[in-house]
Design a protein around this motif. Structure first.
Motif, PDB file in Angstrom:
ATOM      1  N   MET A 189       0.914  -1.204   0.216  1.00  0.00           N
ATOM      2  CA  MET A 189      -0.146   0.064  -0.002  1.00  0.00           C
ATOM      3  C   MET A 189       0.914   1.342   0.049  1.00  0.00           C
ATOM      4  SD  MET A 189      -3.031  -0.732  -0.457  1.00  0.00           S
ATOM      5  CE  MET A 189      -3.760   0.968  -0.034  1.00  0.00           C
ATOM      6  N   LYS A 190       1.739   1.305   0.952  1.00  0.00           N
ATOM      7  CA  LYS A 190       2.495   2.466   1.084  1.00  0.00           C
ATOM      8  C   LYS A 190       3.752   2.942  -0.036  1.00  0.00           C
ATOM      9  CE  LYS A 190       0.545   3.708   4.920  1.00  0.00           C
ATOM     10  NZ  LYS A 190      -0.278   4.991   4.756  1.00  0.00           N
ATOM     11  N   ASN A 191       4.402   1.811  -0.511  1.00  0.00           N
ATOM     12  CA  ASN A 191       5.432   1.900  -1.373  1.00  0.00           C
ATOM     13  C   ASN A 191       5.007   1.353  -2.952  1.00  0.00           C
ATOM     14  OD1 ASN A 191       6.462   0.988   1.631  1.00  0.00           O
ATOM     15  ND2 ASN A 191       7.572   2.678   0.557  1.00  0.00           N
ATOM     16  N   ALA A 192       4.060   0.745  -3.093  1.00  0.00           N
ATOM     17  CA  ALA A 192       3.750   0.385  -4.502  1.00  0.00           C
ATOM     18  C   ALA A 192       2.448   0.479  -4.867  1.00  0.00           C
ATOM     19  CB  ALA A 192       3.946  -1.376  -4.483  1.00  0.00           C
ATOM     20  N   TYR A 193       2.151   0.513  -6.119  1.00  0.00           N
ATOM     21  CA  TYR A 193       0.794   1.061  -6.672  1.00  0.00           C
ATOM     22  C   TYR A 193       0.496   2.445  -6.249  1.00  0.00           C
ATOM     23  CZ  TYR A 193       0.339  -3.755  -8.276  1.00  0.00           C
ATOM     24  OH  TYR A 193       0.359  -4.783  -8.877  1.00  0.00           O
ATOM     25  N   ALA A 221      -2.148  13.951 -10.118  1.00  0.00           N
ATOM     26  CA  ALA A 221      -1.934  13.678 -11.555  1.00  0.00           C
ATOM     27  C   ALA A 221      -2.977  12.936 -12.532  1.00  0.00           C
ATOM     28  CB  ALA A 221      -0.500  12.906 -11.870  1.00  0.00           C
ATOM     29  N   PHE A 222      -3.895  12.208 -11.928  1.00  0.00           N
ATOM     30  CA  PHE A 222      -4.972  11.644 -12.460  1.00  0.00           C
ATOM     31  C   PHE A 222      -6.229  11.629 -11.800  1.00  0.00           C
ATOM     32  CE2 PHE A 222      -0.847   9.066 -13.327  1.00  0.00           C
ATOM     33  CZ  PHE A 222      -1.068   8.882 -14.771  1.00  0.00           C
ATOM     34  N   ALA A 272       2.519  12.885   1.451  1.00  0.00           N
ATOM     35  CA  ALA A 272       2.686  14.353   0.952  1.00  0.00           C
ATOM     36  C   ALA A 272       2.713  14.728  -0.659  1.00  0.00           C
ATOM     37  CB  ALA A 272       4.121  14.881   1.691  1.00  0.00           C
ATOM     38  N   SER A 273       3.210  13.289  -1.296  1.00  0.00           N
ATOM     39  CA  SER A 273       3.468  13.497  -2.641  1.00  0.00           C
ATOM     40  C   SER A 273       2.740  12.583  -3.561  1.00  0.00           C
ATOM     41  CB  SER A 273       4.595  13.705  -3.059  1.00  0.00           C
ATOM     42  OG  SER A 273       5.469  12.528  -2.721  1.00  0.00           O
ATOM     43  N   THR A 274       2.261  11.443  -2.868  1.00  0.00           N
ATOM     44  CA  THR A 274       1.519  10.391  -3.739  1.00  0.00           C
ATOM     45  C   THR A 274       0.407   9.786  -3.149  1.00  0.00           C
ATOM     46  OG1 THR A 274       2.768   8.554  -2.582  1.00  0.00           O
ATOM     47  CG2 THR A 274       3.972   9.510  -4.389  1.00  0.00           C
ATOM     48  N   THR A 275      -0.530   9.051  -4.119  1.00  0.00           N
ATOM     49  CA  THR A 275      -1.697   8.482  -3.688  1.00  0.00           C
ATOM     50  C   THR A 275      -1.855   7.173  -4.156  1.00  0.00           C
ATOM     51  OG1 THR A 275      -3.947   9.296  -3.691  1.00  0.00           O
ATOM     52  CG2 THR A 275      -2.959   9.675  -5.699  1.00  0.00           C
TER      53      THR A 275
END
Lengths: 97, 388
Positions: B244-248, B254-255, B266-269
């Motif tokens: 969950m936290k580091n993949a996908y 952005a989408f 802070a920068s990804t979802t």
């Protein structure tokens, strides 16, 4: 030495599954450190993970990938062996387009 | 260092993934109970559906793509398998057999696209590492089972539940490798369409597709469609695990698509819904069409569940577009057929493209949104054909 033990493990695994098209059809390029690389990189997945990604890779990406295998997936690779693996991978499995 | 236990796990893995694999021409390989598919990796098995097998309205079970992250995949005996519903977010724990699931809950079947987040990763420019899928890390099937919401209702969900966590039976070779565990936001978990499925196209779920039971999350990418379910845990804190936290993950903002706020950083979802997309199943790249002979462009269009409003076709590599005819709609998560009569009166090259628009107004983009992991490739294909 540890990598010899890993190599023996890999060979043991191969002999269990000697069928026509299975992962034993995937062999890394025969050059110095081929067996060393095979021993460390075929523990958790087949070597097609390496061959499949060759067109995508350069030295920096191989370094990052080997580090990811250690840090994220728990690959039993000692810090002193990383350069040697990266050298083999980035000599034989990089984008030549 | 490898212990005896690890060695045995590793051997089991090799046996499970390469047992009786058969070679055939064109690099296609047949796994047990599967027809020959495009082999991307043997261990874990990652096998792609050839384009020709995506022509039928429902992708055959034996032609459906196979995706695993980890190679130790136990064959589970359906008769003594049980599913546990647990976690601090439930009122009571449940243990359910397949018989309990079949007998105690309303049966539901949903036609839905199952698409890997990294479908078409191999077509990214610039290229990115990962399984180098082309068009066939997807398929369309009728998924039969029971609503997760009904099962969770029986366990009783506490009002402060945040996520539902899904644990499966497959595992890595070494215990250090994070097992594949995923979570869904509570509202998506209890949505009408989220199923615990035990049937695929009317047949018991095949082993490589998650037997005895898997999660089906129509409209969301296949990373959430957990196979070989063992435990479902309702939790009051965001689940903290590698997958969950580091993949996908996608760059934040952005989408388009559903949000998963409890997993944002802070920068990804996390990736969530499938973006609007289409595939041309015929003609195929390089086909030669006879001059003045009728010819049709055919294919499928789908999105994350708003439904397909229109598909436009271009024969001049996107300079001009004309509407295609749409087949009947069979469900919001199903793919929808389209067809378009080609003008074959003049000889020359046609560069055929299809561009789908969803009912939510989103349309396949002209350019790829580059992202490090190579997700959400939904740029129109270009299929070159000769009229002669």
């Amino acid at each position: 030495m540890k990598h010899l033990r890993l190599a023996r493990l890999f060979l043991a695994l191969c002999s269990i599954s000697a069928t026509a098209a299975d992962e034993t059809s995937i062999v890394l390029i025969d050059a110095p450190d081929r067996d060393f690389t095979t021993a460390h990189c075929a523990i958790c997945h087949s070597l097609d993970y390496i061959t499949m990604n060759a067109p995508v890779m350069d030295r920096a990406r191989w370094r990052a990938t080997v580090q990811k295998m250690i840090d994220r997936f728990g690959a039993p690779i000692e810090a002193k062996d990383v350069d040697r693996l990266v050298a083999y991978l980035s000599q034989h499995y990089v984008n030549r387009e | 260092m490898l212990t005896r236990r690890e060695l045995m796990a590793a051997s089991a893995a090799v046996l499970a993934s390469s047992r009786e694999a058969l070679a055939s021409e064109a690099g296609l390989v047949a796994l047990p109970d599967k027809k020959p598919l495009i082999a991307r990796s043997f261990r874990p098995p990652n096998f792609e559906t050839p384009l020709a097998d995506l022509r039928q309205p429902f992708t055959r079970n034996d032609a459906f793509f196979v995706r695993y992250h980890l190679p130790v995949i136990p064959e589970i005996d359906t008769s003594d398998w049980t599913l546990a519903i647990a976690g601090p977010g439930t009122e009571r724990e449940l243990t359910l057999s397949l018989r309990d699931l079949r007998r105690d809950f309303e049966r539901v079947a949903i036609p839905a696209v199952n698409q890997c987040s990294g479908n078409r990763r191999g077509l990214f420019v610039p290229r990115v590492p990962g399984v180098q899928w082309e068009h066939g890390a997807m398929g369309h099937a009728l998924w039969g089972g029971v609503r997760l919401a009904d099962v969770l209702r029986r366990a009783g969900v506490r009002p402060d539940a945040v996520e539902v966590v899904f644990e499966c039976a497959d595992a890595g070779v070494l215990p250090q490798t994070p097992v594949y565990v995923k979570s869904l936001p509570i509202d998506r978990a209890v949505a009408e369409s989220t199923l615990i499925a035990f049937e695929m196209n009317g047949k018991p779920l095949p082993h490589l597709h998650g037997a005895p039971a898997r999660l089906v999350v129509p409209g969301w990418t296949a990373t959430y469609w957990m196979k070989h379910l063992r435990t479902i845990r309702v939790v009051q804190q965001p689940f903290d695990g590698f997958w969950m936290k580091n993949a996908y993950r996608l760059p934040l903002g952005a989408f388009p698509g559903a949000r998963f706020p409890s997993q944002d950083d802070a920068s990804t979802t996390p990736i969530t819904e499938i973006l609007v997309n289409s595939i041309i199943t015929s003609p195929a790249e390089g086909n030669r069409l006879r001059r003045s002979k009728p010819a049709e462009v055919r294919g499928w269009a789908w999105d994350g569940g708003s439904g397909i409003a229109a598909v436009d076709i271009s024969v001049d590599r996107g300079q001009s577009w004309q509407p295609a005819k749409l087949d009947a709609e069979i469900g919001p998560f199903a793919w929808r057929g389209f067809r378009f009569r080609l003008d074959t009166r003049t000889a020359g090259t046609l560069e055929v493209m299809a561009r789908a628009t969803g009912r939510n107004g989103q349309r396949q983009p002209q350019a790829l949104t580059v992202n490090a992991a190579g997700y959400h490739h939904n740029v129109p294909q270009v299929v070159k054909v000769e009229v002669a």
